[in-house]
Design an enzyme around this catalytic site. Structure first.
Site, PDB file in Angstrom:
ATOM      1  N   HIS A 135       0.842  -1.209   0.000  1.00 26.10           N
ATOM      2  CA  HIS A 135       0.000   0.000   0.000  1.00 26.10           C
ATOM      3  C   HIS A 135       0.876   1.258   0.000  1.00 26.10           C
ATOM      4  O   HIS A 135       0.740   2.132  -0.851  1.00 26.10           O
ATOM      5  CB  HIS A 135      -0.918  -0.019   1.233  1.00 26.10           C
ATOM      6  N   GLU A 136       1.780   1.327   0.966  1.00 27.71           N
ATOM      7  CA  GLU A 136       2.617   2.527   1.086  1.00 27.71           C
ATOM      8  C   GLU A 136       3.560   2.657  -0.113  1.00 27.71           C
ATOM      9  O   GLU A 136       3.838   3.766  -0.572  1.00 27.71           O
ATOM     10  CB  GLU A 136       3.411   2.511   2.396  1.00 27.71           C
ATOM     11  N   GLU A 164      -4.652   7.926  -2.818  1.00 37.75           N
ATOM     12  CA  GLU A 164      -5.180   6.672  -2.284  1.00 37.75           C
ATOM     13  C   GLU A 164      -5.509   5.693  -3.419  1.00 37.75           C
ATOM     14  O   GLU A 164      -5.424   4.484  -3.225  1.00 37.75           O
ATOM     15  CB  GLU A 164      -6.418   6.979  -1.429  1.00 37.75           C
ATOM     16  N   HIS A 214       1.782   4.510  -2.737  1.00 37.25           N
ATOM     17  CA  HIS A 214       1.835   5.963  -2.508  1.00 37.25           C
ATOM     18  C   HIS A 214       3.197   6.509  -2.972  1.00 37.25           C
ATOM     19  O   HIS A 214       3.274   7.537  -3.639  1.00 37.25           O
ATOM     20  CB  HIS A 214       1.705   6.282  -1.013  1.00 37.25           C
TER      21      HIS A 214
HETATM   22 ZN   LIG Z   1      -2.992   5.302   2.022  1.00 35.11          ZN
END
Ligand SMILES: [Zn+2]
Length: 501
Positions: free
Chosen positions: A267-268, A297, A271
């Site tokens: 997830h990160e 996001e 980003h």
């Molecule tokens: Zn996030």
């Protein structure tokens, strides 16, 4: 970045000290969450608020404001130059409308409210937190009045995180999304879907060192440039961008349920990739980094869920998991796939799966809209929360910490923030759908660990633009779409109802 236009160059030069302050504030924020000794908190608080004040002084300096004002009348600006004017003008307008006393009151209440929330959550007693929440809401209502809105005071707060987002748009999104997700959940339950079976892998304890190695192996497969990127550990994972060549993520190790650590890392990393692939010409400008929270996001959720929880990705990392995690050494790809995609209607948002996650956000959206429409008082929130959670998800929290006290957002003044999570999910599914049409061998490439075509697609359509365009303009320009929920619903239906696994 060097502009043809003299005024634009003056703006960029004057912006450099502001960028540098942001750079330092980001680095201090990263340090605060990772390595700073505990007792440094107080002094760091002083340094942080003083740097923010300095930033505000520079931004609202008369000469700088005059420069930005005069740039608004310039003809024949490039898209990048128009972007600079748009971003700075928005920031100046917002900062100048909110009086200093309100900013100070908010930051004081954020610290006090957060401390009260921690104790209240531990004791599961909403009443301990309520007076602080009431005060924070009062401050936020005043901020909304000062900054202004078209239809609903809540829109002033939404706009802080997602440019020009309206209540009408969100009503449409959740109006379509909520009943259809509820229907999918019901179908899964009624048919006794294997996605509902909890894997034995959830409770098994892992050695942190092995999962840490696994995370690094996965990041290597995704070809992260270690000269511009690093990974550390924190309780709540986050991404911090110092500049386009220094982007840092953190991950978490709780000792059980290793998929949480892997999913957080991916997830990160999603980003981080957004900022790492931003065009280098936007470095040290107000356009560095993503266009909005929802678009950011969309990138993290695309990698975490759409790629990271797909069968091809499980087939790619399955051998690594079996090699590193001893108790998973005989788990088949199918078992791992179901483990990563287990569906459960439950109380806690951060642990929610792809099917139920947005139902948690729908509940928060409904409550926030009511609070700022003066339809719900602070004291009425817990019961309203529990009633609506039971209606939407079919589970009723028995304590406040399972319900209204679970998130830190409201105590931290983050009203209007939650909906960007759902918008991010919607956009991630739009990207998936468009990418499947554009890229040959999409799934096969994931299975082989060849992410280059995906990265390049994201770079050219989204990442390289930084915040040159507002989120709505970028969505329209690059994906020919808006916050359309239909792609996400189709994605969920295909994955969870049509799949034979
Ligand atoms: Zn996030």
């Amino acid at each position: 970045m060097r502009c043809e236009n003299h005024i634009m160059n003056q703006i960029l030069n004057a912006y450099k000290p502001m960028w540098s302050l942001k750079h330092a504030i980001s680095l201090m924020g990263w340090d605060f969450e990772t390595y700073m000794p505990k007792k440094g908190t107080e002094e760091r608080g002083v340094a942080d608020s003083q740097l923010h004040l300095l930033y505000k002084d520079l931004l609202l300096n008369k000469d700088f404001v005059r420069l930005v004002e005069s740039s608004k009348t310039l003809k024949s600006l490039t898209d990048q130059e128009k972007g600079i004017v748009r971003v700075l003008d928005r920031e100046i307008t917002k900062q100048s409308k909110i009086p200093k006393e309100l900013i100070e009151a908010e930051s004081m209440e954020r610290i006090r409210g957060n401390m009260a929330w921690r104790v209240a959550r531990e004791k599961s007693d909403f009443l301990m937190n309520a007076p602080h929440l009431e005060k924070m809401i009062e401050i936020k209502k005043q901020i909304a009045e000062k900054t202004g809105y078209e239809k609903h005071p809540y829109e002033a707060l939404l706009d802080l995180y997602e440019e020009d987002l309206t209540v009408d748009e969100l009503d449409k999104v959740f109006g379509a999304l909520t009943p259809r997700l509820q229907k999918i959940l019901k179908k899964l339950v009624d048919s006794g879907s294997p996605f509902l079976n909890e894997s034995k892998l959830v409770k098994s304890k892992y050695e942190i060192k092995t999962v840490d190695e696994l995370n690094h192996d996965i990041l290597n497969l995704m070809e992260y440039d270690v000269n511009r990127f690093r990974v550390d550990v924190s309780t709540h994972p986050f991404t911090e961008t110092m500049g386009l060549n220094d982007v840092r993520i953190t991950t978490r190790y709780e000792g059980t349920d290793f998929k949480k650590s892997i999913s957080s890392t991916v997830h990160e990393a999603g980003h981080a990739l957004y900022d790492l692939q931003c065009d280098q010409s936007l470095s040290v400008t107000p356009l560095q980094g993503g266009s909005s929270l929802a678009l950011h996001e969309s990138q993290s959720r695309f990698w975490e869920n759409i790629v990271g929880r797909s069968m091809p990705f499980i087939q790619l990392i399955g051998p690594l998991i079996r090699k590193k995690v001893s108790f998973a050494s005989v788990a088949t790809d199918d078992e791992l796939y179901r483990y990563f995609n287990n569906v459960k209607a439950d109380y806690i948002r951060v642990d929610a799966d792809e099917v139920t996650y947005n139902l948690h956000i729908a509940l928060r959206y409904e409550i926030e809209k009511k609070i700022f429409g003066d339809d719900l008082s602070v004291w009425e929130i817990p019961e309203f929360w529990n009633d609506r959670m039971e209606q939407i998800l079919g589970v009723r929290p028995t304590t406040d910490s399972e319900g209204v006290l679970q998130d830190t957002h409201w105590s931290s003044g983050l009203f209007g923030y939650f909906p960007t999570y759902t918008l991010g999910n919607l956009v991630s599914a739009i990207i998936d759908s468009k990418m499947r049409k554009d890229l040959e061998d999409y799934e096969e490439n994931i299975r082989m660990g060849n992410f280059k075509p995906i990265r390049e697609w994201l770079r050219s359509k989204i990442h390289r633009h930084g915040s040159v365009y507002s989120p709505k303009v970028l969505l329209d320009k690059s994906l020919n779409e808006g916050y359309n929920p239909n792609y996400f619903i189709t994605y969920i239906e295909t994955k969870y109802l049509a799949s034979a696994v």
